[in-house]
Write an enzyme that holds these catalytic residues in place. Structure first.
Site, mmCIF file in Angstrom:
data_model
loop_
_atom_site.group_PDB
_atom_site.id
_atom_site.type_symbol
_atom_site.label_atom_id
_atom_site.label_comp_id
_atom_site.label_asym_id
_atom_site.label_seq_id
_atom_site.Cartn_x
_atom_site.Cartn_y
_atom_site.Cartn_z
ATOM 1 N N TRP A 102 0.818 -1.212 0.000
ATOM 2 C CA TRP A 102 0.000 0.000 0.000
ATOM 3 C C TRP A 102 0.853 1.264 0.000
ATOM 4 C CZ3 TRP A 102 -4.265 -0.335 -2.195
ATOM 5 C CH2 TRP A 102 -5.094 -1.444 -2.031
ATOM 6 N N ASP A 177 -1.675 6.403 6.531
ATOM 7 C CA ASP A 177 -2.769 5.587 6.007
ATOM 8 C C ASP A 177 -3.076 4.533 7.064
ATOM 9 O OD1 ASP A 177 -4.476 3.826 4.776
ATOM 10 O OD2 ASP A 177 -3.238 3.511 2.985
ATOM 11 N N LYS A 201 -12.655 -1.489 6.088
ATOM 12 C CA LYS A 201 -11.859 -2.502 6.791
ATOM 13 C C LYS A 201 -12.342 -2.612 8.235
ATOM 14 C CE LYS A 201 -9.456 -2.545 3.004
ATOM 15 N NZ LYS A 201 -8.235 -1.807 2.748
#
Ligand SMILES: *Cc1c(COP(=O)(O)O)cnc(C)c1O
Length: 365
Positions: A102, A177, A201
């Site tokens: 990511w 993040d 999530k």
């Protein structure tokens, strides 16, 4: 009705209590005669829902008064562009710490808007660890330092908060993040300039992106930044410059209330530590399965693991599915298995997984 133990990395399982409340309120929210999806985002009912959600999130994370909470759209991947468009200001360089898939993707997108300096990377370890802050090589005058504090795909989580004051660079804002571990543990928001995450999530439905940004970072957007993605425009309009993802905000709000009933983030964190310990202790004691991440940096939320005999992978997946344990296949870039055990996964679900894995190993080992 029968519900499975759902180990999906995202969109992921939600607390059953929340789903039941949403079902009860589907046709008529609190005597309004309307479902939440049918409400004007500017009406008094939805305005109250959004304000309560924001207040509860602020309370759960102890967000200081000089930070704004924004409810946006586009997900974390859109933020990879929105962040440099908003934060570069008159700076040239942005620093990135790369710890997995990511953060790698984030720095790649940022190159469209900024000169990127890789301040640190754990690539040499196969992204199995987090480089300590003493090894970060910041550029002279970066607009920010970007981190991904939980790498959902690799299963690597920061074992420390990235507090740049500890390396004498406290003036540089840290961007994090936190898509896959926001609200899983207590954090000190004041250590960050900007925290963001997609909701699907650990919070609620896909479609909602949470941004928590320090006020002094607003108002620096590039002239071509779309208005709907200009943090200052969004903040000035109370996240209602454009129509926000109203139903996702409502469900997120129910999740925040559930987290408060569970005892807040200290209690939730203790529960998450117990869940992760149960699974990692089992993996470490086994000669049939393994986790390959530096034990100091193992994610409490996303647990990748391998069968030492990978020819049994298909049988493992088929039998676990038949036992009501679903979405255990690892990300295609990693292989093996991955169990995502977010806040909504009770310890009974992790115990059911461990029991299945022990039984499978006894039969096939
Ligand atoms: C899932 C995830 C993303 C991507 O989110 P989208 O909503 O698909 O844009 C980015 N970063 C992390 C850490 C994630 O877990």
């Amino acid at each position: 009705m029968s519900r499975v133990w759902n180990f999906s990395a995202g969109p992921a399982a939600l607390p059953e209590e929340v789903l039941r409340q949403a079902a009860d309120e589907m046709l008529d929210w609190q005597g309004s005669g309307m479902g939440v999806m049918e409400m004007s985002h500017r009406g008094k009912e939805f305005t109250a829902i959004a304000a309560q959600a924001e207040a509860d999130l602020r309370e759960l994370l102890a967000v200081p008064a000089n930070y704004r909470i924004l409810f946006m759209q586009g997900g974390a991947i859109a933020e990879n562009a929105i962040i440099p468009m908003n934060l570069m200001g008159d700076k040239r360089v942005a620093d990135y710490v790369v710890t997995g898939a990511w953060s790698h993707k984030s720095q790649k997108e940022a190159r469209k808007y900024a000169e990127v300096n890789i301040a640190a990377t754990s690539e040499a370890s196969g992204f199995a660890t987090v480089p300590p802050m003493t090894d970060w090589r910041l550029s002279a005058d970066p607009a920010y330092v970007f981190t991904c504090t939980n790498e959902t795909i690799g299963g690597v989580e920061y074992p420390f908060e990235p507090d740049l004051a500890q390396i004498g660079r406290g003036e540089v804002p840290v961007v994090a993040d936190m898509s896959s571990h926001i609200l899983s543990r207590a954090i000190d928001v004041a250590k960050y300039g900007l925290i963001f995450g997609g909701a699907q999530k650990n919070i609620g439905p896909a479609g909602l992106t949470i941004v928590i940004v320090r006020e002094d970072l607003l108002g620096r957007a590039m002239p071509h930044c779309p208005s709907a993605f200009d943090y200052k425009t969004v903040a000035d309009n109370g996240s209602m410059y454009n129509t926000p993802p109203t139903y996702a905000i409502y469900i997120a709000g129910l999740v925040f209330q559930w987290l408060k009933r569970e005892g807040g983030l200290a209690a939730v964190e203790a529960h998450n530590i117990a869940k992760a310990k149960l699974l990692y202790d089992f993996l470490d004691a086994s000669d049939f399965y393994e986790n390959r991440i530096d034990p100091a940096c193992r994610s409490r939320m996303n647990v990748p693991f391998f069968l030492k005999d990978e020819s049994l992978n298909e049988a493992f997946l088929a039998e676990s599915r038949a036992a009501g344990l679903v979405q255990l296949k690892g990300h295609k870039s990693v292989g093996g298995m991955r169990a995502s055990i977010y806040n909504a996964m009770p310890i009974a679900g992790v115990q059911a997984l461990v029991d299945f894995m022990r039984d499978f190993a006894a039969r096939r080992g």
